[in-house]
Design a protein around this motif. Sequence first.
Motif, PDB file in Angstrom:
ATOM      1  N   ALA A  59       0.884  -1.357   0.108  1.00 12.22           N
ATOM      2  CA  ALA A  59       0.008  -0.109   0.021  1.00 12.22           C
ATOM      3  C   ALA A  59       1.072   1.090  -0.002  1.00 12.22           C
ATOM      4  O   ALA A  59       0.661   2.205  -0.780  1.00 12.22           O
ATOM      5  N   SER A  60       1.809   1.290   0.819  1.00 12.64           N
ATOM      6  CA  SER A  60       2.924   2.358   0.826  1.00 12.64           C
ATOM      7  C   SER A  60       3.548   2.851  -0.481  1.00 12.64           C
ATOM      8  O   SER A  60       3.518   3.823  -0.858  1.00 12.64           O
ATOM      9  N   ASP A  61       3.944   1.830  -1.044  1.00  8.27           N
ATOM     10  CA  ASP A  61       4.557   2.145  -2.396  1.00  8.27           C
ATOM     11  C   ASP A  61       3.805   2.446  -3.585  1.00  8.27           C
ATOM     12  O   ASP A  61       4.017   3.143  -4.414  1.00  8.27           O
ATOM     13  N   LEU A  62       2.528   1.891  -3.620  1.00  8.45           N
ATOM     14  CA  LEU A  62       1.463   2.318  -4.530  1.00  8.45           C
ATOM     15  C   LEU A  62       0.964   3.690  -4.342  1.00  8.45           C
ATOM     16  O   LEU A  62       1.078   4.305  -5.100  1.00  8.45           O
ATOM     17  N   LEU A  63       0.805   4.132  -2.905  1.00  8.61           N
ATOM     18  CA  LEU A  63       0.471   5.511  -2.736  1.00  8.61           C
ATOM     19  C   LEU A  63       1.574   6.527  -3.292  1.00  8.61           C
ATOM     20  O   LEU A  63       1.193   7.795  -3.199  1.00  8.61           O
ATOM     21  N   GLN A  64       2.705   6.039  -3.178  1.00  7.88           N
ATOM     22  CA  GLN A  64       3.718   6.836  -3.528  1.00  7.88           C
ATOM     23  C   GLN A  64       4.160   7.266  -4.929  1.00  7.88           C
ATOM     24  O   GLN A  64       4.670   8.141  -5.215  1.00  7.88           O
ATOM     25  N   MET A  65       3.441   6.486  -5.787  1.00  7.78           N
ATOM     26  CA  MET A  65       3.359   6.645  -7.312  1.00  7.78           C
ATOM     27  C   MET A  65       2.822   7.985  -7.706  1.00  7.78           C
ATOM     28  O   MET A  65       1.725   8.208  -6.917  1.00  7.78           O
ATOM     29  N   ASP A  66       3.014   8.399  -8.676  1.00  7.26           N
ATOM     30  CA  ASP A  66       2.142   9.455  -9.520  1.00  7.26           C
ATOM     31  C   ASP A  66       0.913   8.766  -9.964  1.00  7.26           C
ATOM     32  O   ASP A  66       0.936   7.475 -10.235  1.00  7.26           O
TER      33      ASP A  66
END
Length: 1126
Positions: free
Chosen positions: A101-108
């Motif tokens: 979830a953290s990695d996905l939220l950091q994406m543009d």
Amino acid sequence: MRLNLWIWLVALSLCQTEIIVGEEPGEDLPAELRHILDKLLDGKYIEGIVDALEYLRNHSIIEHYAEMLRYLHSKGSSLHNIQTSLANYFEEIVFQPRRLASDLLQMDTSTFILSKKYLYSGKSIELAFTTIDFEYIKTQIMQMPGGNRALFVTSWEKCLPLISSSPCLELLIESLRLSSAIYLQPEMVVNMPGDLQEETFKNITAVFKELYDKMTARTQRAIYEWIRQILKRSYKQPGSGAESWITAENLWFLGRYIVHLPPEEIQKISLNEIRLFINYDNATKQLDSVYDITPATAKAFQERIDACGFDLANTSTVYRLGLLVCFFDNVQELDTGEARSLLHQMIKCNRLTGFQADVKKLKSQLLGLVLKNQTLNETLDSISDAIAGLSFTQLDSLSPQAVRSAVSVLRTVTGWTRSQIIILADKFVGDSKQLSLFNISQLGVLVLGVSADILYNTSPDDLAQAVRGSLSDHAAQLSAAQRLAVVTKIVETRDVSSLLDLLKGSFLKELPLSSLLKTRNYNITHLEHQGLRRSQALFLYEVVFDGKAVREIISVGELMKGLTCDHIESMDNATFLQVAAVLQRDLYLLSPHQLNCLAWKYQEEAPKLMPPLLLATLPAAILQTVAQSVCRPLLVSLGRAELHLIIPDSAKRSKVIGRALQCLNDTIQDEYDVDVLGRMICNLSPQIIKTNISLKALTEALIQFRACRSLSNDQRRELRNKIRQYYGDPTAWQPELIQDLGPLVTLLSKEDLTIVARKFPDILLQLALEVQGMVTSQDFLSVVFSVLERTSGSVKPSSTTADCSGVRRPSYDHVLKLADANSHWSVRELRCMSTETFVKSVELLGALQSLDLLQLAALKDKAQMAWGPIRGWKNYQVVALGRIALSLSESEIQELELGSVDTVAALSQLTDWTPAQARAMLEGFLQDSGLTVGALKGSDLAGLGSLLCAMNGIEVNSLNAATYSVAAARIGEIVCTVEVLQQLLAKARNGFGIVSAWSNFNLQEVGTVAAGISMAEIKILTEDLMPYFQPEAIAALPSNVFKALSLKQLASLGPENAAVVTESQKAALSPEQISSLRAAVDGANLNEMHPTTSPPPPPPVTGSSSSRGRNCLLLWAVCTVLYFIA
């Protein structure tokens, strides 16, 4: 040389030799390629892979491969390093959804949408060296606790602000459907924009309607409020000055959310709009689906519809009302035809989620109208499922011909009680002593009321066809006596192999071991997907063991129950590795002992492949020292398991849970931790609940706690405090919160419950029905009782008995709504109940566990008033009594008509009979049936059940040995005195031979009767047989016999048997024996047991259950990079 092979060789040489340093590495690379490599090097693996896949759609990069490898080398990395990092990363995000979830939220946003697009596509994309199966990857993530939550929450947070864009709307809709909206919280809905374009608004609300039943009540309410605000804002008031925003179109648009309209809002709806709404064809379908509508809302709609000029009694109107008919008012204004029409429409009312007591009351009133001018015999087949509300007297008055004529209707009715079924079946059968195949097929559910003797007298050929047809539909609901009667009759004319092919499900489990022992060979593929008793599986495994490969045997499923430790230990490495996957698939079929044996086999042969769940069956010391890398797989496995079935000993279970919590640093910090805990949450200690569940995790934790059925008083106390701490004073609570808390409301203090009861009496009464039979506090039952007292008022005092003057009398409606709170009627109040109310309520009251003996005695006296002297009571009346029968004295029992084994079978299911009562029933059965003990059939013994414990030595000796063998498994379920068990064991010796010659399947079959074993016999049993005592037999062994067990025998008991050893049995053991017993509880390896040895080293388990998923993810990542380079 082929191009791909050449690239591989070049890549390999570049990876293994010094790379010639030219100009600045990467200068000649396109910026996009360098950017992709940088992302992979920076640990942004998903972004890098998605960018790579997008780049490869339009570009060829063959000419850049060498420069790319040079660039990686210049950054201190290599292809191998990236491959390893990717493998570790994808393993981590599968087991650590919080990281995903953290990695996905950091994406543009654009990259995020692309990532989800690939994942949700379900496509298989062909690359140079493999296929990427995105459907499988998605499934692996979603199957892990928290994985689906991570995918949904990230979609919501990233795309909600951009919901008007087509890609984001599609992604949100897909995420909602994949998660069934179970992660959608009210606070998330509150943040939804209120200025959506019309098409977007329609699309998202369509999904909300589709997923309505999956959401919490608070989420449903939040969505309704959001929809209402938008509809209200867009509503343009016409010149006529309509007072409400609720137009016919808006009513249609609301769909299921129509139930959230406040009654006062409904009263403001324009009559013209109501008229348009009801005349709309789809309105009926909409109103047919409002399963959670409340009486107040339904009546508000009825009043408004009535005000429009619709005749609510008219057949056409009734049809359009949908589930509104379930709350019909003004019954007194209906004629017979209108009442019958309404009754037929009310069949759908069974789908309501609540208020069934009100529905039953209405049906009863309508039925009274229908029968006013016609006899029951004349109208039996035309009054819908309301006939399930007919009294015993009414059903008993039916003619056999009327029942036979209406049987096609009667067989389909739901809601029959056992006693009603007995009456109707007796009417159908009449004086006949047997049934035909056609008769059985006619009866449907009513076959449950056919006596075991009549079933036994039926043609075996007809029964053989029936067990594969109509009887199979109701096999699980038949009594043990009925099923055994069917099976033993068929056994008389067929060989065992054909029986194994014929019998399925519950019937197959009744096949006696004594019959099965005649089998010499069998085609086991016919047993696939069939349930077996463990004794049956143990024997059949031995039958086919010599001629079949192990993999073929255990692939049959239930035959795995017959897998012994010797079988497991004797497998060579190659065989074991072949069957490992099959074993992992069906672990739930194995006993704790089998699981422990399997765990040690993995430890010896393939420790890296050991399923993490099996770690919990090994000694606690091993579990304490497992590597941290095993934590997440272990947590996932334990969270999905029923721990008490895998780790029977509570002390060891606590150690296992303690180790699991260490993986979470002893803190449940958020909803992802709650997800991974799964069912383990029910085992959290009171202290953990009190101090270690964060507020962020509490909402989800409380949802999970709702499913816990065996909470301790201390756990309940801490949960009560948490609810109060989190939600505050109940005076501010909304009804949806009460609905969402569900059973947890029963934990509240009496003061808080009183507040809830005053605000939401209907919801609390509904909750009382939902938790019936569960452990609930007296405070809760007391408050529920006071709710009904306050809302119903006192019943008029009796005009027939001076003793009841001014006494509150229970009504049928009271009994229906109070459930377990009926225990708060005083003895005097129960005595003042009308006979009519008693007859209607007897089965409900007789099923309650909460009534004490004095209350039951008052109801017994009421039965005599209603039915006359006990000697005249009919079998269905005796069955209807349920626990009320426990108050019968021995002399009263002697007056009962007990000639039917089915009547006795119903009584034998009750607990708390005194020995004198049980003896009286046994004697009554033998006397009234005219049977001697020696003439009893196997089905008779199965029906007598616990009453067999009342037999004396002479009677037990008179039992036919062959008959005992037929019912051995059923007799092995009862716990009698040691003296009776010893006498029954003599019969077991007659049927199965001397105990010293018994196999494991014999020991399993006789069950508790094995507790009658002598000290001499138990001493000579091999340790291999010890795990096959049933736990109830171990607990029933006399202490002087139990202490005769050797150290090896005690250590070989297996975890399940060792866990049930009583304190008195332990007290008789020596310190050395206690040590052996502890080893069995702990799951020690018998082959390595030695007092001085230390625990074996922990197995390097990596969680094989996810290996395919990790490999798939790794292939996805690695092959993308290889293709990217190649």
